[in-house]
Structure formats: structure tokens, C-alpha cells
Design an enzyme around this catalytic site. Structure first.
Site, PDB file in Angstrom:
ATOM      1  CE  LYS A   9      -4.074  -2.126   2.195  1.00  0.00           C
ATOM      2  NZ  LYS A   9      -5.084  -1.998   3.285  1.00  0.00           N
ATOM      3  CE1 TYR A  49      -9.594  -2.938   0.313  1.00  0.00           C
ATOM      4  CE2 TYR A  49      -8.605  -0.882  -0.386  1.00  0.00           C
ATOM      5  CZ  TYR A  49      -8.509  -2.103   0.256  1.00  0.00           C
ATOM      6  OH  TYR A  49      -7.311  -2.481   0.842  1.00  0.00           O
ATOM      7  CG  PHE A  57     -13.371   1.736   7.005  1.00  0.00           C
ATOM      8  CD1 PHE A  57     -12.896   1.138   5.847  1.00  0.00           C
ATOM      9  CD2 PHE A  57     -14.022   0.938   7.942  1.00  0.00           C
ATOM     10  CE1 PHE A  57     -13.061  -0.222   5.617  1.00  0.00           C
ATOM     11  CE2 PHE A  57     -14.199  -0.429   7.715  1.00  0.00           C
ATOM     12  CZ  PHE A  57     -13.719  -1.010   6.548  1.00  0.00           C
ATOM     13  NE  ARG A  85      -6.531 -12.019   5.251  1.00  0.00           N
ATOM     14  CZ  ARG A  85      -7.207 -10.853   5.208  1.00  0.00           C
ATOM     15  NH1 ARG A  85      -7.338 -10.192   4.056  1.00  0.00           N
ATOM     16  NH2 ARG A  85      -7.728 -10.347   6.276  1.00  0.00           N
ATOM     17  CB  THR A  91      -7.505  -5.666   9.728  1.00  0.00           C
ATOM     18  OG1 THR A  91      -7.976  -6.817   9.029  1.00  0.00           O
ATOM     19  CG2 THR A  91      -7.832  -4.410   8.947  1.00  0.00           C
ATOM     20  NE  ARG A 102      -2.726  -5.554   7.013  1.00  0.00           N
ATOM     21  CZ  ARG A 102      -3.863  -6.087   6.588  1.00  0.00           C
ATOM     22  NH1 ARG A 102      -4.414  -7.089   7.246  1.00  0.00           N
ATOM     23  NH2 ARG A 102      -4.450  -5.619   5.513  1.00  0.00           N
ATOM     24  CG  ASN A 112      -3.878  -2.165   6.816  1.00  0.00           C
ATOM     25  OD1 ASN A 112      -3.747  -1.808   5.657  1.00  0.00           O
ATOM     26  ND2 ASN A 112      -4.896  -2.895   7.236  1.00  0.00           N
ATOM     27  CG  HIS A 115      -5.385  -6.088  -0.428  1.00  0.00           C
ATOM     28  ND1 HIS A 115      -6.614  -6.025   0.178  1.00  0.00           N
ATOM     29  CD2 HIS A 115      -5.512  -7.005  -1.435  1.00  0.00           C
ATOM     30  CE1 HIS A 115      -7.447  -6.859  -0.443  1.00  0.00           C
ATOM     31  NE2 HIS A 115      -6.795  -7.457  -1.428  1.00  0.00           N
ATOM     32  CD  GLU A 126      -8.994  -8.715  -3.623  1.00  0.00           C
ATOM     33  OE1 GLU A 126      -9.782  -8.353  -2.738  1.00  0.00           O
ATOM     34  OE2 GLU A 126      -7.882  -9.236  -3.363  1.00  0.00           O
TER      35      GLU A 126
HETATM   36  P1  ADP Z   1      -8.114  -6.732   5.465  1.00  0.00           P
HETATM   37  O1  ADP Z   1      -7.289  -5.765   4.622  1.00  0.00           O
HETATM   38  O2  ADP Z   1      -7.334  -7.258   6.629  1.00  0.00           O
HETATM   39  O3  ADP Z   1      -8.755  -7.813   4.642  1.00  0.00           O
HETATM   40  P2  ADP Z   1     -10.752  -5.485   5.574  1.00  0.00           P
HETATM   41  O4  ADP Z   1     -11.055  -6.201   4.298  1.00  0.00           O
HETATM   42  O5  ADP Z   1     -11.711  -5.637   6.698  1.00  0.00           O
HETATM   43  O6  ADP Z   1      -9.304  -5.867   6.132  1.00  0.00           O
HETATM   44  O7  ADP Z   1     -10.624  -3.919   5.295  1.00  0.00           O
HETATM   45  C1  ADP Z   1      -9.995  -3.459   4.119  1.00  0.00           C
HETATM   46  C2  ADP Z   1      -9.078  -2.311   4.488  1.00  0.00           C
HETATM   47  O8  ADP Z   1      -9.865  -1.234   5.001  1.00  0.00           O
HETATM   48  C3  ADP Z   1      -8.083  -2.616   5.610  1.00  0.00           C
HETATM   49  O9  ADP Z   1      -6.921  -3.275   5.194  1.00  0.00           O
HETATM   50  C4  ADP Z   1      -7.774  -1.213   6.115  1.00  0.00           C
HETATM   51  O10 ADP Z   1      -6.875  -0.521   5.252  1.00  0.00           O
HETATM   52  C5  ADP Z   1      -9.156  -0.547   6.029  1.00  0.00           C
HETATM   53  N1  ADP Z   1      -9.918  -0.676   7.281  1.00  0.00           N
HETATM   54  C6  ADP Z   1     -10.505  -1.799   7.794  1.00  0.00           C
HETATM   55  N2  ADP Z   1     -11.133  -1.545   8.954  1.00  0.00           N
HETATM   56  C7  ADP Z   1     -10.969  -0.224   9.190  1.00  0.00           C
HETATM   57  C8  ADP Z   1     -11.386   0.660  10.218  1.00  0.00           C
HETATM   58  N3  ADP Z   1     -12.119   0.254  11.263  1.00  0.00           N
HETATM   59  N4  ADP Z   1     -11.019   1.974  10.135  1.00  0.00           N
HETATM   60  C9  ADP Z   1     -10.292   2.427   9.088  1.00  0.00           C
HETATM   61  N5  ADP Z   1      -9.865   1.649   8.074  1.00  0.00           N
HETATM   62  C10 ADP Z   1     -10.195   0.337   8.118  1.00  0.00           C
HETATM   63 MG    MG Z   2     -10.186  -7.690   3.147  1.00  0.00          MG
END
Ligand code: ADP
Ligand code: MG
Length: 137
Positions: A9, A49, A57, A85, A91, A102, A112, A115, A126
Site C-alpha cells: 500500500k 474496494y 471508513f 494472510r 488488519t 502489519r 496498514n 493487502h 482482484e
Molecule cells: P483486510 O485488509 O485485513 O482484509 P478489511 O477487508 O476488513 O481488512 O478492510 C480493508 C481495508 O480497510 C483494511 O486493510 C484497512 O486498510 C481498512 N480498514 C478496515 N477496517 C478499518 C477501520 N475500522 N477503520 C479504518 N480503516 C479500516
Molecule cells: Mg479484506
């Protein structure tokens, strides 16, 4: 063999972590089958997304993802989705295990570092979002 989509990212690219992250993937037995650096537009980040459209968010996340260049990669390995993962970590970096990307590199739950796809169907969508068949080796 399975394929997954990985993104380094914009926060991690800014911190010059491309080499460290791709080295770890090589050490963990992933083969990079497609790779490029891109700077997504807001609209392209929203498309990537789309599953999170309704989340509070979403606007901030897509601003962040379009704030600078990132590196998108398709990675291949046995159990690639789950293994990626695992080495990414949770996350929220505050909950991520020691030694995960992370835990080591993320600033907060949004910015973070990386992805990774979460299931075979999402990996297919994706990878196809960024790479044509001709760009996958
Ligand atoms: P992951 O990337 O671990 O699969 P998610 O698919 O739940 O997590 O979320 C996608 C992305 O959205 C996360 O990697 C992070 O950048 C952002 N994100 C997730 N939850 C939050 C939150 N509560 N507040 C702000 N950003 C968030
Ligand atoms: Mg995700």
C-alpha cells in the site's frame, strides 16, 4: 497451486519497503506471477474496494489508497491466500502477531502496509482487476 493478490500500500511504498516485503514473499516460497507499480485514481480505488462501499471508513480508505503509488502483485504458492494472510497479520496492527508485515510496518488500522485477498473468489476478482491474462506468468 493457488494465486492471491497482494498490494504494497502507499504507506509502505513511501517507507521504501518494497524490497523487504518482496524478499519475505520469496523466502516464504511465493512466486511473483504478475507485478506493477501504479497510482490508483479515487475511482479505481473505489472499484477495488467496492465490497466496503457501505462501511464508514470507505471514503477515507479510498483517499488513502489513491494518495500515492502502490505495488500490485499476483502471487502463487500452495495455500497462497491463507499463507499471505498469515504473514500480513491482523488488519489492526495493534492486534497483529510479532514478525508480521502489519506488526512491523503498519501505522494504524487504515494505513496498514499490505493487502491480501481473503478467499478464492475475491482473489480471482482482484487479480483480474489489475492484470489481464497476458500479464500473468
Ligand atoms: P483486510 O485488509 O485485513 O482484509 P478489511 O477487508 O476488513 O481488512 O478492510 C480493508 C481495508 O480497510 C483494511 O486493510 C484497512 O486498510 C481498512 N480498514 C478496515 N477496517 C478499518 C477501520 N475500522 N477503520 C479504518 N480503516 C479500516
Ligand atoms: Mg479484506
Amino acid at each position: 497451486m493457488e494465486r492471491t493478490l497482494s498490494i504494497i500500500k502507499p504507506d509502505a511504498v513511501k517507507k521504501n519497503l518494497i524490497g523487504d516485503i518482496t524478499k519475505k514473499f520469496a523466502d516464504e516460497g511465493f512466486r511473483i506471477v504478475a507485478m506493477k507499480m501504479i497510482h490508483m485514481s479515487k475511482r479505481e480505488a473505489q472499484g477495488f474496494y467496492y465490497v466496503h462501499t457501505k462501511r464508514p471508513f470507505f471514503d477515507s480508505l479510498t483517499d488513502f489508497m489513491s494518495s500515492g503509488p502502490c505495488v500490485v502483485m499476483a502471487l502463487e504458492r500452495e495455500d497462497a491466500i491463507a499463507k499471505n494472510r498469515e504473514i500480513m497479520g491482523a488488519t489492526n496492527p495493534a492486534e497483529a502477531a510479532e514478525g508480521t508485515f502489519r506488526k512491523m510496518y503498519a501505522d494504524n488500522i487504515e494505513q496498514n502496509a499490505v493487502h491480501g485477498s481473503d478467499a478464492p473468489e475475491t482473489a480471482k476478482f482482484e487479480i483480474g482487476y489489475f492484470f489481464s491474462g497476458l500479464e500473468q506468468f
